[in-house]
Design a protein around this motif. Structure first.
Motif, PDB file in Angstrom:
ATOM      1  N   ARG A  60       0.906  -1.257   0.003  1.00  0.00           N
ATOM      2  CA  ARG A  60       0.045   0.019   0.065  1.00  0.00           C
ATOM      3  C   ARG A  60       0.933   1.293   0.245  1.00  0.00           C
ATOM      4  NH1 ARG A  60      -3.153  -0.686   4.439  1.00  0.00           N
ATOM      5  NH2 ARG A  60      -1.959   0.539   5.973  1.00  0.00           N
ATOM      6  N   THR A  61       1.879   1.275   0.919  1.00  0.00           N
ATOM      7  CA  THR A  61       2.794   2.330   0.964  1.00  0.00           C
ATOM      8  C   THR A  61       3.505   2.639  -0.471  1.00  0.00           C
ATOM      9  OG1 THR A  61       3.289   2.000   3.274  1.00  0.00           O
ATOM     10  CG2 THR A  61       4.822   3.510   2.210  1.00  0.00           C
ATOM     11  N   LEU A  62       3.931   1.460  -0.934  1.00  0.00           N
ATOM     12  CA  LEU A  62       4.719   1.611  -2.281  1.00  0.00           C
ATOM     13  C   LEU A  62       3.766   2.199  -3.418  1.00  0.00           C
ATOM     14  CD1 LEU A  62       6.782  -1.445  -2.344  1.00  0.00           C
ATOM     15  CD2 LEU A  62       7.683   0.548  -1.981  1.00  0.00           C
ATOM     16  N   ALA A  63       2.689   1.791  -3.237  1.00  0.00           N
ATOM     17  CA  ALA A  63       1.721   2.204  -4.387  1.00  0.00           C
ATOM     18  C   ALA A  63       1.393   3.661  -4.221  1.00  0.00           C
ATOM     19  CB  ALA A  63       0.361   1.379  -4.076  1.00  0.00           C
TER      20      ALA A  63
ATOM     21  N   ALA B 208      22.355  -4.911  -4.106  1.00  0.00           N
ATOM     22  CA  ALA B 208      21.187  -5.719  -3.043  1.00  0.00           C
ATOM     23  C   ALA B 208      22.082  -6.283  -2.156  1.00  0.00           C
ATOM     24  CB  ALA B 208      20.174  -6.494  -3.734  1.00  0.00           C
ATOM     25  N   LYS B 209      23.244  -6.919  -2.398  1.00  0.00           N
ATOM     26  CA  LYS B 209      24.219  -7.394  -1.366  1.00  0.00           C
ATOM     27  C   LYS B 209      24.695  -6.540  -0.500  1.00  0.00           C
ATOM     28  CE  LYS B 209      25.345 -10.972  -4.810  1.00  0.00           C
ATOM     29  NZ  LYS B 209      26.432 -11.745  -5.627  1.00  0.00           N
ATOM     30  N   PHE B 210      24.744  -5.262  -0.626  1.00  0.00           N
ATOM     31  CA  PHE B 210      25.409  -4.293   0.196  1.00  0.00           C
ATOM     32  C   PHE B 210      24.526  -3.244   0.787  1.00  0.00           C
ATOM     33  CE2 PHE B 210      28.460  -6.019  -2.992  1.00  0.00           C
ATOM     34  CZ  PHE B 210      29.377  -6.538  -2.147  1.00  0.00           C
ATOM     35  N   VAL B 211      23.719  -2.829   0.010  1.00  0.00           N
ATOM     36  CA  VAL B 211      22.668  -1.839   0.440  1.00  0.00           C
ATOM     37  C   VAL B 211      21.218  -2.237   0.592  1.00  0.00           C
ATOM     38  CG1 VAL B 211      22.078   0.610  -0.335  1.00  0.00           C
ATOM     39  CG2 VAL B 211      24.140  -0.169  -1.091  1.00  0.00           C
ATOM     40  N   LYS B 212      20.545  -1.659   1.493  1.00  0.00           N
ATOM     41  CA  LYS B 212      19.331  -2.233   1.892  1.00  0.00           C
ATOM     42  C   LYS B 212      18.211  -1.369   0.742  1.00  0.00           C
ATOM     43  CE  LYS B 212      19.806  -2.706   6.886  1.00  0.00           C
ATOM     44  NZ  LYS B 212      19.348  -2.151   8.189  1.00  0.00           N
ATOM     45  N   ARG B 213      17.274  -2.283   0.698  1.00  0.00           N
ATOM     46  CA  ARG B 213      16.402  -1.874  -0.444  1.00  0.00           C
ATOM     47  C   ARG B 213      15.593  -0.490  -0.005  1.00  0.00           C
ATOM     48  NH1 ARG B 213      14.827  -7.447   0.160  1.00  0.00           N
ATOM     49  NH2 ARG B 213      15.718  -8.851  -1.510  1.00  0.00           N
ATOM     50  N   ARG B 214      15.268  -0.481   1.160  1.00  0.00           N
ATOM     51  CA  ARG B 214      14.713   0.881   1.756  1.00  0.00           C
ATOM     52  C   ARG B 214      15.705   2.091   1.418  1.00  0.00           C
ATOM     53  NH1 ARG B 214      15.408   3.610   6.519  1.00  0.00           N
ATOM     54  NH2 ARG B 214      13.733   5.261   7.036  1.00  0.00           N
ATOM     55  N   THR B 215      17.009   2.136   1.794  1.00  0.00           N
ATOM     56  CA  THR B 215      17.898   3.083   1.556  1.00  0.00           C
ATOM     57  C   THR B 215      18.009   3.281  -0.049  1.00  0.00           C
ATOM     58  OG1 THR B 215      19.232   2.365   3.368  1.00  0.00           O
ATOM     59  CG2 THR B 215      20.292   3.590   1.736  1.00  0.00           C
ATOM     60  N   THR B 216      17.948   2.357  -0.776  1.00  0.00           N
ATOM     61  CA  THR B 216      17.960   2.448  -2.344  1.00  0.00           C
ATOM     62  C   THR B 216      17.010   3.451  -2.783  1.00  0.00           C
ATOM     63  OG1 THR B 216      19.220   0.522  -2.656  1.00  0.00           O
ATOM     64  CG2 THR B 216      18.142   1.438  -4.536  1.00  0.00           C
TER      65      THR B 216
ATOM     66  N   SER C 251       6.498   1.512   7.441  1.00  0.00           N
ATOM     67  CA  SER C 251       6.272   0.303   6.955  1.00  0.00           C
ATOM     68  C   SER C 251       7.290   0.092   5.501  1.00  0.00           C
ATOM     69  CB  SER C 251       4.943   0.364   5.855  1.00  0.00           C
ATOM     70  OG  SER C 251       4.774   1.642   5.130  1.00  0.00           O
ATOM     71  N   LEU C 252       7.881   0.985   5.246  1.00  0.00           N
ATOM     72  CA  LEU C 252       9.190   0.754   4.084  1.00  0.00           C
ATOM     73  C   LEU C 252      10.212  -0.305   4.826  1.00  0.00           C
ATOM     74  CD1 LEU C 252       9.620   4.204   2.297  1.00  0.00           C
ATOM     75  CD2 LEU C 252       8.165   2.086   1.830  1.00  0.00           C
ATOM     76  N   ARG C 253      10.315  -0.435   5.938  1.00  0.00           N
ATOM     77  CA  ARG C 253      11.447  -1.294   6.465  1.00  0.00           C
ATOM     78  C   ARG C 253      11.086  -2.752   6.055  1.00  0.00           C
ATOM     79  NH1 ARG C 253      14.253   1.899   9.736  1.00  0.00           N
ATOM     80  NH2 ARG C 253      13.344   3.626  10.557  1.00  0.00           N
TER      81      ARG C 253
ATOM     82  N   ASP D 109      13.381 -10.618   3.457  1.00  0.00           N
ATOM     83  CA  ASP D 109      13.543 -11.477   2.469  1.00  0.00           C
ATOM     84  C   ASP D 109      12.675 -12.871   2.477  1.00  0.00           C
ATOM     85  OD1 ASP D 109      15.740 -10.485   1.320  1.00  0.00           O
ATOM     86  OD2 ASP D 109      17.187 -11.454   2.662  1.00  0.00           O
ATOM     87  N   ARG D 110      11.750 -12.952   1.176  1.00  0.00           N
ATOM     88  CA  ARG D 110      10.766 -13.972   1.095  1.00  0.00           C
ATOM     89  C   ARG D 110      10.948 -14.649  -0.074  1.00  0.00           C
ATOM     90  NH1 ARG D 110       8.064  -9.378   3.079  1.00  0.00           N
ATOM     91  NH2 ARG D 110       6.925  -9.526   4.748  1.00  0.00           N
ATOM     92  N   GLN D 111      10.296 -15.794  -0.246  1.00  0.00           N
ATOM     93  CA  GLN D 111      10.198 -16.696  -1.380  1.00  0.00           C
ATOM     94  C   GLN D 111       9.162 -16.650  -2.177  1.00  0.00           C
ATOM     95  OE1 GLN D 111      13.247 -17.963  -2.820  1.00  0.00           O
ATOM     96  NE2 GLN D 111      14.335 -17.302  -0.977  1.00  0.00           N
ATOM     97  N   PRO D 112       8.893 -16.595  -3.456  1.00  0.00           N
ATOM     98  CA  PRO D 112       7.789 -16.476  -4.186  1.00  0.00           C
ATOM     99  C   PRO D 112       7.051 -17.868  -4.152  1.00  0.00           C
ATOM    100  CG  PRO D 112       9.566 -16.814  -5.856  1.00  0.00           C
ATOM    101  CD  PRO D 112      10.313 -16.561  -4.218  1.00  0.00           C
TER     102      PRO D 112
END
Length: 409
Positions: free
Chosen positions: A226-229, A282-290, A399-401, A406-409
């Protein structure tokens, strides 16, 4: 047991490249055909808005179509209809004369083309997890390469579009657009991959509208989606007028179609490098930070561009914007693919896409008249300052945290 093969992934990537290139050419050709008539930013906004308004509804429907009809079939049908809508421009000119290709005709055809595009994009995105598994790729890697190819399409498309307009003219350029969609259809027709054929209807609601509502509820009830949207909705509404109206207006006034293509190419070159870098990043920087860096950088770059600096500065800033935004769509894809169950995947992608497009028409509606009345610089500033504020607000959203889980599809 399926043997490991990169063939399906490469076919999906090639289809995305061709369809994206077709859309990239259209991004140049449609506003150019309008602006060369009388230079009106208002009329250019009307056509650009016609190309975005259908996306709000059609993207939701596209997601349901993917889940109910099948991914491979929807991709091919969508590209066929898109090809027909752009080929109609030179056909109308051939039958009725070039004067018949007026603002009303262009707006109608832009709307038709836009109505079909989301279905193809949604179908290809929802096939990625299975293609990645078959190829032995991680999902981050698959999304990174896919978005890099998508950006490559917008390097090839606008660049070719600008050159073709300069040599053949805007109307004849549309034949190339139709041919690109045809190549996408050919690639998908060869695709053999589990989960892309006729879907299992037992897991779906009997009525399509009930299925759409199910997708909407899923996105709304998951805070991170929802937040990303809403962030994407705001960012799209503020950024789209710059690319679809302000840059075309600026370069049309200067009679520089090739330079317009260069700017859009710079955006995509940066996006290509950024998207390709994501799998390593993605191995070094968090997705939220990016994501936070991307939104804030876009606001800063837009503010500097508002002062209409020399072309090399605009090109450099466009490349930076593309670079920081390159990883964003792979992140969005990852969150959608790993949170949505397979039978809901198309509708979740469709809902997220439609919300992203919701603010676009409003931004275009305001930007055209404002550009004619107050000038390009004031209009750029009116869009860039809220973009800066959006980045600052996003820093405080808890919520962006969830982006870093990590999840699997």
């Amino acid at each position: 047991m399926n043997t490991r093969s990169r063939g399906p992934a490469f076919l999906i990537l090639f289809a995305a490249l061709m369809a994206g290139a077709g859309n990239g050419i259209s991004m140049i050709a449609f506003p150019w055909l309008v602006l060369q008539r009388n230079g009106s930013a208002v009329e250019a906004s009307v056509v650009a808005m016609a190309g975005t308004l259908p996306l709000l509804v059609s993207t939701v429907i596209a997601g349901a179509a993917v889940d109910y009809i099948g991914r491979r079939r929807v991709s091919m049908i969508s590209d066929l209809l898109s090809a027909l809508s752009v080929a109609a421009v030179p056909v109308v000119a051939l039958i009725f004369g070039a004067d018949a290709v007026n603002v009303a005709v262009l707006a109608a055809l832009a709307a038709l083309g836009a109505a079909f595009d989301p279905a193809g994009m949604t179908a290809r995105e929802t096939m990625l997890p299975e293609a990645a598994k078959r190829a032995g790729w991680t999902l981050d890697h698959a999304n990174s390469v896919y978005e890099a190819v998508f950006n490559l399409a917008y390097i090839v498309g606008p660049g070719i579009g600008g050159m073709l307009i300069a040599t053949l003219g805007g109307i004849e350029t549309m034949w190339v657009t139709a041919a690109a969609f045809g190549c996408s259809i050919a690639a998908v027709s060869l695709l053999k991959l589990e989960g892309t054929g006729k879907p299992d209807r037992s897991a779906l609601p009997d009525r399509v509208w009930a299925g759409v509502v199910e997708g909407l509820k899923f996105v709304w009830n998951l805070k991170v989606l929802r937040t990303l949207a809403f962030i994407d909705l705001a960012a799209t509404g503020l950024y789209m007028p710059m690319e679809a109206v302000l840059f075309p207006k600026y370069f049309t006034d200067r009679n520089e179609p090739a330079q317009l293509g260069w700017v859009l190419m710079a955006l995509s070159i940066g996006g290509l490098i950024g998207a390709l870098s994501y799998a390593v990043l993605a191995k070094f920087v968090k997705r939220r930070t990016t994501m936070l860096i991307a939104v804030i950088t876009l606001g800063v770059a837009m503010t500097i561009i508002a002062f209409l600096p020399p072309l090399p500065v605009i090109l450099s800033l466009s490349a930076v914007v593309g670079f920081v935004y390159g990883p964003i769509q792979p992140i969005y894809n990852y969150v959608m693919q790993t949170n949505a169950p397979q039978h809901l995947r198309g509708r979740v992608v469709g809902v997220m896409g439609s919300l992203a497009y919701a603010a676009g028409p409003l931004g275009l509606l305001l930007a055209g008249p404002l550009a004619d009345a107050a000038g390009l610089q004031a209009t750029f500033l009116a869009l860039s300052v809220p973009m800066l504020l959006l980045g600052l607000v996003a820093i405080g959203l808890p919520s962006l945290r969830d982006l870093d889980r990590d999840r699997q599809p």
